[in-house]
Write an enzyme that holds these catalytic residues in place. Sequence first.
Site, short mmCIF file in Angstrom:
data_model
loop_
_atom_site.label_atom_id
_atom_site.label_comp_id
_atom_site.label_asym_id
_atom_site.label_seq_id
_atom_site.Cartn_x
_atom_site.Cartn_y
_atom_site.Cartn_z
N HIS A 315 -64.95 93.65 -24.87
CA HIS A 315 -63.80 93.47 -25.18
C HIS A 315 -63.57 92.47 -25.92
O HIS A 315 -64.16 91.31 -25.93
CB HIS A 315 -62.89 93.25 -23.63
CG HIS A 315 -61.36 93.33 -24.10
ND1 HIS A 315 -60.53 92.46 -24.79
CD2 HIS A 315 -60.46 94.16 -23.54
CE1 HIS A 315 -59.32 92.71 -24.80
NE2 HIS A 315 -59.05 93.75 -24.12
N ARG A 335 -52.61 91.36 -29.05
CA ARG A 335 -52.71 91.65 -30.37
C ARG A 335 -51.86 92.60 -30.76
O ARG A 335 -51.35 92.60 -31.84
CB ARG A 335 -54.18 92.05 -30.45
CG ARG A 335 -55.29 90.86 -30.29
CD ARG A 335 -56.65 91.18 -30.47
NE ARG A 335 -57.22 91.35 -29.25
CZ ARG A 335 -57.73 92.84 -28.94
NH1 ARG A 335 -57.95 93.69 -29.86
NH2 ARG A 335 -58.34 92.98 -27.86
#
Length: 551
Positions: A315, A335
């Site tokens: 990740h 994000r």
Amino acid sequence: MMEWAKESLEKVEASRPARIDQPAPQPDESEADSILRQYHPDYLGHERKVEVGPNAGEQKFPLELAQLLEGDSPLEPDYAPHPEIETDVLIIGGGGAGATAALTLEGSGLSVHLATKLRLGDSNTVMAEGGIQSALGVDDSPRRHFADAMVGGHGENDPDLLRILCEQGPESIRWLSQLGCLFDQNEDGRFSLRGGGGTSVPRVLACRDYTGLEIMRVLKDAVRLTGTQILEEHVAMELVDDGKGRVTGAILFDRNSGKTVCVSARAVILATGGSGQIRLQGFPTSNHVGATGDGLVLAYRQGCRLIHLDSYQYHPSGACYPEALAGQLVTEAIRSIGAQVVNAEGVHFIDQMAYRDVLAGAIIKETLEGRGVKTPHGRTGIWLDTPMVDLKKGSGSLARQFPGLIHRFERYNIDPARKPILIYPTLHYQNGGIRVDSECRTDVAGLWACGEVTGGLHGKNRLMGNSLLDITVFGRKSAESVLHNIPERGAVTLTHLKRYRTERSKIEGVTVSPKFFPDASGMKLKPVAVEEKQEAGSSSSNFEPRNPFNF
Ligand code: MEZ
């Protein structure tokens, strides 16, 4: 705080106004490919073929996993199985997939035992933050969901499994909602849908940044109300078979009594989750302490083929500082609503929603080429410009949508709404696993598998939010398949294990597997007595929060 990074932080702050509406570079296909090949941990050659079992001489595995697959069983060579528990269905694993399977079997008339190494709910499910995908939006459809996931998975997804996943998305959300799961809603009362890396339309439902915890909350409460016998702190040491190739139960180890328990079952469902805690290449992980790949080892010894296990998901946004949080997940959802990835010079060097594998590779590249920020503990990360969220979405947005993030960092005097945080890829998900068909049947009769322990569904790069959907859809599917195909009770033998032991006698070294607990945890098969735990925990460093019992 973070005085050691003052100079770089100033550059990030200085470049922010110019970055805010500027798109970042998007790597084209050949750049993405080159980033993957040069920097992604899967591509660096830390892998080998194994010498025993159904994949021998074929597919390569990460070195740490290969060693476990070739390991020997912890059972004594003269151990003779005598069933102490008889059940119709034995579910191994107490996370989301196992709990869902148990709930689906309720009312079927079959007796069900669920064995879990730790407590019910201790699993990667509770670690999942950012959400669950389901094609519920007006411009969305299961077909679109399918296409997105197939592209994200590099076209290697099993199309039958993926079709089932996408088609069952909306119904799964209905089922979870009826169980009491509180997904976030908009002011108009509709589910709030976010985008994720690789989703062509907003498709991710969430419960703030603790979606997996919320899902596990309702599953756990519901399972406790069923007739399922829950065997907590029962570690699965080995599967047993009928001597003719069918799995017929398991040998468990009861951590409290310190004794083995032999279970005879007509069907076994493996739902043991992932393997991030085997810490490939020494990477930190976002995984639960129990995620040591036990199910892979157990199934492999029985003759199940494993697929895509050369592919793990790193990740892109694992925490890199403070040291006590290293590896913990900083959800992609942050994000997706605007937090940019920025290097030490304040440059937004890549689109923060690039595919996870490409973004992880690009972050590693940035740090290796000297554009990262070194922490006082010797890690190097890049910035996730979290204050950007409030600038884009309005003051208070970050704290409102990501209370878990704020809570974790404020203990270390870091306010992500005001200061960026340092991130680095963290070992997050086992893309591959046990090969299953669309009914969750493994290659071996009597053994079903669901959730992260399986491979094929996600291809070689899972999209955000497809794992919580996976456990829901295939937890149910595996139970339905068992219900319609349950075999008669068979003999309980260790024929498969004996065969495996003969085959592996050529292997040098004495690795015992499954691993059960990560080395660093200090946990053993038998729980450590409370007094010992307190003694072990008495040392502290400047970077650990204060012991709250120490007044
Ligand atoms: O599915 C995931 O891996 C997920 C939702 C992770 C996250 O960034 O929150």
